[in-house]
Design a protein around this motif. Structure first.
Motif, short mmCIF file in Angstrom:
data_model
loop_
_atom_site.label_atom_id
_atom_site.label_comp_id
_atom_site.label_asym_id
_atom_site.label_seq_id
_atom_site.Cartn_x
_atom_site.Cartn_y
_atom_site.Cartn_z
N ALA A 124 0.80 -1.23 0.00
CA ALA A 124 0.00 0.00 0.00
C ALA A 124 0.83 1.27 0.00
O ALA A 124 0.31 2.34 -0.34
N ALA A 125 2.10 1.20 0.38
CA ALA A 125 2.95 2.40 0.41
C ALA A 125 3.81 2.54 -0.85
O ALA A 125 4.55 3.51 -0.98
N ARG A 126 3.69 1.60 -1.76
CA ARG A 126 4.54 1.61 -2.96
C ARG A 126 4.23 2.84 -3.82
O ARG A 126 3.08 3.11 -4.16
N GLY A 127 5.28 3.60 -4.14
CA GLY A 127 5.13 4.77 -4.99
C GLY A 127 4.50 5.98 -4.32
O GLY A 127 4.19 6.97 -4.99
N LYS A 128 4.31 5.94 -3.00
CA LYS A 128 3.66 7.04 -2.30
C LYS A 128 4.68 8.09 -1.87
O LYS A 128 5.71 7.78 -1.28
N ASP A 129 4.37 9.35 -2.17
CA ASP A 129 5.22 10.46 -1.74
C ASP A 129 4.82 10.93 -0.35
O ASP A 129 3.72 10.64 0.14
N GLY A 130 5.70 11.71 0.26
CA GLY A 130 5.40 12.27 1.57
C GLY A 130 5.58 11.26 2.68
O GLY A 130 6.31 10.27 2.56
N LEU A 131 4.89 11.48 3.78
CA LEU A 131 5.04 10.66 4.99
C LEU A 131 3.92 9.64 5.09
O LEU A 131 2.75 9.99 5.20
N THR A 132 4.29 8.37 5.06
CA THR A 132 3.37 7.27 5.33
C THR A 132 3.69 6.71 6.70
O THR A 132 4.87 6.48 7.02
#
Length: 251
Positions: A124-132
């Motif tokens: 679910a965090a793949r390719g996500k920018d910013g803070l996860t």
């Protein structure tokens, strides 16, 4: 054995899980093996349980890369805390202890951090920018901070304090608290609302991911939360620790 496979072992407060992982796909190649965490979770007993898991997997060959996830702050191979395991792990040379006991090199890391690695590489965090911020809801609350896909290790957001009661958040809002206090989904969600609202205020994240075994019931509680930040279940759920530990075994 293909170079893109590794073994992941996920040590928790109640269970020790393991599997052989395809690192190209981020999927288990074997059945998931699980044994109970020994009563008291002292180092020799946990090591014996890990040996049992490896034997059941049939991957005792030391040439197979092995990653081990553990519920503690981990720095330079030492466990600096002990969440839901024996206090004998505090300031303990855990990585060397496992390497000596298993007769093989390992990669050793915090359990929530490796779950975060699984989600950022394959979920679910793949390719996500910013803070996860990934949280694992189980015996306690683990956390992993991922900024632009890079892990910031050893966050311990399950241990933020509840000022009213002076207890760690995980004692109030972990899945174990729901079971212990016999809460309904709605009652537990009210506790989660406090927790995630507090973390949201402190960090202003771009995404929350909820992992742990209870994430398979995400439809029962995530829709009850009112947050500004999107919140989604982990793709790999309770296998994230195994997959992330295996992934780190190959770097």
């Amino acid at each position: 054995m293909a170079s893109k496979t590794a073994v992941g072992i996920d040590i928790g407060g109640t269970g020790i899980k393991g599997g052989l992982v395809d690192l190209d796909e981020g999927k288990l190649l074997s059945d998931r093996i699980k044994v109970a965490t020994p009563q008291g979770a002292e180092p020799p007993d946990v090591l014996a349980a890990v040996v049992k898991v490896l034997a059941q997997l049939g991957v005792e060959d030391p040439s197979v890369p092995l990653g081990v996830a553990f519920p503690a702050i981990v720095k330079s191979g030492r466990t600096l805390s002990a969440a839901n395991v024996s206090p004998k792990w505090i300031d303990f040379e855990a990585e060397k202890f496992f390497e000596d006991g298993l007769g093989r090199d390992i990669h050793f890391a915090n359990d929530a951090d490796v779950a975060g690695i699984a989600e950022v590489r394959y979920g679910a965090a793949r390719g996500k920018d910013g803070l996860t911020i990934l949280t694992t809801l189980g015996t306690g609350i683990g956390s992993a901070l991922l900024y632009n896909g890079v892990l910031i290790p050893n966050s311990e957001l399950g241990h933020v304090q509840r000022a009213k009661h002076g207890k760690d958040a995980e004692a109030y809002a972990a899945y174990s608290a729901m079971e212990r206090d016999e809460l309904s989904w709605a009652e537990w969600s009210a506790r989660l609302q406090w927790y995630y609202s507090h973390i949201e205020f402190l960090f202003s994240p771009d995404l929350f991911i909820v992992g742990g075994g209870v994430s398979k019931h995400a439809d029962e509680f995530l829709p009850l939360l009112d947050l500004k930040t999107p919140i989604v279940p982990a793709v790999h759920r309770n296998n994230a620790g195994i997959i992330g530990a295996a992934a780190l075994a190959l770097g």
